[in-house]
Every structure is written in C-alpha cells, then in structure tokens.
Design a protein around this motif. Structure first.
Motif, short mmCIF file in Angstrom:
data_model
loop_
_atom_site.label_atom_id
_atom_site.label_comp_id
_atom_site.label_asym_id
_atom_site.label_seq_id
_atom_site.Cartn_x
_atom_site.Cartn_y
_atom_site.Cartn_z
N TRP A 34 -9.05 0.55 12.63
CA TRP A 34 -9.48 1.06 13.95
C TRP A 34 -9.07 0.11 15.07
N ILE A 35 -9.09 -1.19 14.78
CA ILE A 35 -8.62 -2.16 15.79
C ILE A 35 -7.14 -1.90 16.07
N ASN A 36 -6.35 -1.69 15.02
CA ASN A 36 -4.91 -1.39 15.20
C ASN A 36 -4.73 -0.15 16.06
N MET B 196 0.35 5.85 15.42
CA MET B 196 -0.71 6.82 15.65
C MET B 196 -0.47 8.12 14.88
N VAL B 197 0.79 8.55 14.85
CA VAL B 197 1.11 9.81 14.15
C VAL B 197 0.83 9.66 12.65
N ALA B 198 1.31 8.54 12.06
CA ALA B 198 1.10 8.32 10.62
C ALA B 198 -0.41 8.20 10.34
N PHE B 199 -1.10 7.53 11.25
CA PHE B 199 -2.55 7.32 11.12
C PHE B 199 -3.27 8.68 11.08
N LEU B 200 -2.90 9.53 12.02
CA LEU B 200 -3.58 10.82 12.12
C LEU B 200 -3.30 11.70 10.89
N CYS B 201 -2.03 11.72 10.45
CA CYS B 201 -1.69 12.52 9.25
C CYS B 201 -2.50 12.00 8.07
N SER C 195 0.83 -1.21 0.00
CA SER C 195 0.00 0.00 0.00
C SER C 195 0.86 1.26 0.00
N GLY C 196 2.02 1.20 0.64
CA GLY C 196 2.85 2.39 0.80
C GLY C 196 2.16 3.44 1.66
N ARG C 197 1.20 3.01 2.49
CA ARG C 197 0.45 3.97 3.30
C ARG C 197 0.50 3.57 4.78
N SER C 198 -0.13 4.38 5.62
CA SER C 198 -0.17 4.06 7.05
C SER C 198 -1.24 2.99 7.29
N ALA C 199 -1.33 2.51 8.56
CA ALA C 199 -2.35 1.50 8.87
C ALA C 199 -3.75 2.02 8.58
N TYR C 200 -3.92 3.34 8.56
CA TYR C 200 -5.26 3.90 8.33
C TYR C 200 -5.79 3.52 6.95
N VAL D 132 2.81 -2.97 9.67
CA VAL D 132 2.15 -2.44 8.48
C VAL D 132 2.71 -1.04 8.20
N THR D 133 2.79 -0.23 9.25
CA THR D 133 3.29 1.14 9.10
C THR D 133 4.74 1.14 8.62
N TYR D 134 5.61 0.31 9.26
CA TYR D 134 7.01 0.27 8.84
C TYR D 134 7.14 -0.33 7.45
#
Ligand code: PHE
Length: 442
Positions: A87-89, A323-328, A65-70, A231-233
């Motif tokens: 959301w579970i993550n 959380m930071v990547a998710f929020l951005c 995906s190249g994206r955050s967990a969001y 997932v984020t990394y």
C-alpha cells in the motif's frame, strides 16, 4: 502473467523508468544550486553505495515472487504482515504521478511551442513571463497533462512485452543518440569549457549535511527505488536474467544520462553568460533563452524538449504499470476481477482526476486543496521525496535483510552481501538519518 521477452528489454524498460525528469530536469538544477562537481561525486557515491543494493533488492523481490507489488511481499515472505508495503508503494506512485504528469505536460507543451517557433526572439525576461503565465493557466495545463496520461495509457493497453518492451527498445537508444549529439554540440561551443569545468571541478567547501541528504534523495528518485516499479519489473524478468548485472548496467546508464544532461546544460548556460542557479526555471526559462543564441534555435529547442518528453513518458509508463498490475492482481482475488484493459482505463481516469486537482490547487483555483500549507503539486513532491520513498526503500531493505528466510535467496549471487551488511545495517541507518533530518529532529 505476461513477461518481458528479452534481457535487454528488461534493462531498457528499467533504464527508461529511471531516466526521466529526475535526470534531465532536476539533476542539472540541483547540481547548479549546490556548486557543481562535489555534488556530482556525492550523487555517484550515493547511487553506488545505497542505490545499487536497493535496486538489486527490489528486482529480486519481484523476480522471486513473479507477481505485482500487490502480492510480491506476501508471496516472498509467506506472511501477510508485509502487506502495508504494497500500500505504501501504491500511495507513493499515486503521489508521484499526480505531479509528474503535470511536468510531462509542460514538456509536451514546450515541444509544441518550440516547433511552432513561439520562442523566436524572446529574451530571458520574456521567456520567464511566458512560463509563469503558462504556470498560472489551469485549462492549458490540464489539457497537456491529460495528453500525457492518454499517451501513457495507450502504451499500457498492450501486454508488457508488446507495449512497454517494444517502445523502450526504440525510444531508449534514440534518447541516448540525441543526448550524445546534443552534448557534443554544446561542449564545443565557444566558452563551453567553463561549463564543463563547473560540472567536473569539485569544491568540497560547498558540502553540508543538507547537501548530502539532497544527493541521496535525488539518487533514490532517479533510480526509481522505493516505489514498487522495480519490484513490478522484477516480476516480469525472464528466469535466467541475472539481477546483479542488470542492476549495475541500469545504474551506469542513469549516471551517464545525468552527466550528459549536465554536459548539455552547463556549457550552453555558461557560453552565453547565463546563471546555472535558476532552480526549476533552469529548463523552462534559461535553456530556451540560451537556445535562441544558437545556430538553429527552433530545431535545438524542439529536439531538447522532445528528448525530455521521451524521458518523461518512459518513466510515467513504469509508474502507471505499477498501478495497473496492482489493480489486476488485487482484483483477481475478488468476485469482480479486472482485466488489463479495464485496469488501464480505471487508472487513467484516476490520474486525470488527481492531476486536475493538483493543477487547480497550484494555479490558485482551489485554495482549499492544500496540504501542510502548500499546494498539492509542492506537497506531493515533498511528501514523496522526504517521506514515502524513504519509507518504501527502508521497508524493502528491512524486509529482505531481517525477515525473509535466507534460503529464499539461495542460488542468487547477491545474497550474502545483501543480507549481512548493506541491507541490514547501512541502508536502514542512512535512511533513518535522512528522515530524522528532513523532519528536523537532528
Ligand atoms: N526515476 C524517474 C526520474 O528520474 C522518476 C521515477 C520515480 C519513476 C519513481 C518511477 C518511479 O524521473
């Protein structure tokens, strides 16, 4: 989106996330409570059979995906139906961080106390009283947990390649060197070999179904699976990075660190006639007492708690990054997008609030703050290990195993193995058994 700039950077950052209080604090005392070597064999088996495919799976979801967990689950599957996994993550990292920062704060406090020679001459009883007095004292704990949060946030303030990657490249090799030196020192103590025998001799009569489940839970926790960190990394991996070899190297590093932690704790504990079955107190009561008998108590104790701080902070960094990547990412689709700096501040403030509530609840200052009859610290710990991590890992396995078109994984060396056996059947069945057992249905 900024990425890691090197393959070794990804590996060390992921290993930094995985190697933490789980390997250095939980692993020795759980091994101590469950009879040594046989438990270790189980832990290694769980990490290889279940942990490895789960780690590869999460890295792959992030990388594709190249994206955050969001948005990773949505982008990879092409539908919105898997958004609940995001959301579970998020819920899971939020819950882990609300107790993890508390214990990270303890490590910082103990390092400072050790360096200022507070433990000199204290025996096990005095150290126990000291620890329990500290555990009941909310203001000091809040201050130290907040220090841990601010330290973590200040690394995240920088882009991932400048903050997380650069720091992991310095701290992780340092951590390995200190661990190896301390392990060598402990193993050669008079009587240290009894501890080694305890660690490596397998008594299979101690293995019950509960112990198997505990080994699996510990393995998932120490490998950081099921919470969106990998997932984020994975989303930050350079395109030419191979997921299989990175995952194997990461797991081998975690297993080595856990064993080294055991080789530090058990020889020392047995050499001075202490018991290895003290539970969570093992690190904060038994070890400082043991160190008092050593050649240089202040130095040994300070170095040991310094090591715990390094391991803990590289893990809190990974959780806060989710959380930071998710929020951005989540706000980028709204009218008020938040940049990285704003997200770091928002998440740090949320963490300071949740950790303060957690500390107030565990010190008896806020009895109304309890879940299922337990204070927030204990209930967050139970909910994370028994419910949220299994759901996150199960969801990610089912996602890849059954719902993502196979063509998406083409070109990846892991696809057929992942698809056909492990992620479709083995991991889901094993997790369902753990889950049913933990809620006492079987
Ligand atoms: N693996 C970390 C440890 O062993 C804990 C952790 C869990 C970190 C989940 C990130 C995500 O301490």
């Amino acid at each position: 989106m900024k990425s890691f700039s090197s393959k070794i950077g990804v590996l060390l950052a992921a290993a930094g996330s995985a190697v933490g209080l789980g390997s250095i604090w939980k692993f020795p005392y759980i091994v101590g409570e469950n009879g040594g070597g046989a438990f270790i064999l189980l832990y290694i088996a769980c990490s290889l059979i279940f942990g490895l495919p789960l780690v590869m799976n999460e890295f792959l979801i992030g990388k594709l995906s190249g994206r955050s967990a969001y948005s990773a689950y949505r982008v990879v599957s092409g539908t919105n139906r898997w958004q609940w996994m995001a959301w579970i993550n998020l819920l899971c990292v939020l819950a882990i961080m609300s107790f993890y920062f508390v214990v990270t704060g303890w490590c910082i406090y103990y390092m400072v106390e050790a360096a200022s020679n507070t433990f000199a001459g204290m025996d096990a009883e005095a150290l126990k009283a000291h620890f329990h007095a500290f555990e009941g004292h909310a203001p000091v704990m809040i201050i130290y947990a907040t220090i841990a949060i601010v330290m973590t946030a200040s690394v995240l303030w920088f882009d991932v390649n400048k903050g997380i990657e650069r720091l992991s490249k310095i701290l992780m090799p340092l951590l390995f060197i200190i661990l190896i030196l301390m392990a060598i020192h402990m193993v050669f103590l008079d009587g240290g070999s009894i501890g080694l025998r305890y660690l490596f001799e397998a008594d299979f009569s101690k293995i019950t179904s509960k112990v198997v489940l505990q080994a699996m839970g510990l393995s998932f926790f120490t490998l950081s699976v099921g919470v969106g960190v990998l997932v984020t990394y994975g989303g930050y991996m350079p395109k030419d990075q191979e997921v299989t070899s990175t995952s194997i190297q990461m797991i081998v590093l975690v297993l080595i660190v856990s064993l080294l932690a055991g080789m530090i704790v058990f020889p020392a504990v047995f050499a001075y006639g202490f018991s290895p079955t003290e539970g969570p107190d093992l690190t904060f009561v038994t070890l400082p007492a043991v160190f008092q008998h050593m050649f240089s108590p202040t130095l040994t104790c300070t170095v040991f708690f310094g090591l715990m701080c390094v391991a803990a902070i590289t893990s809190t960094i990974s959780m806060m990054e989710v959380m930071v990547a998710f929020l951005c990412d989540a706000t980028s689709e709204t009218k008020r997008p938040l940049n990285r700096h704003q997200s770091v501040v928002v998440i740090a403030v949320i963490q300071i609030i949740t950790n303060t509530l957690c500390i107030l609840s565990m010190t008896g200052n806020a009895d109304w703050l309890s879940v299922m009859g337990q204070n927030l610290f204990d209930s967050a710990n139970t909910i994370v290990t028994d419910i949220l991590i299994p759901i996150g890992a199960l969801g990610a396995a089912l996602f890849t195993g059954w719902f993502v078109p196979k063509t998406r994984y083409q070109g990846s060396r892991v696809s057929s193995f992942l698809y056909l056996v492990v992620l479709r059947w083995l991991v889901p069945i094993a997790i369902c058994i753990i889950f049913l057992d933990s809620v006492n249905i079987i």
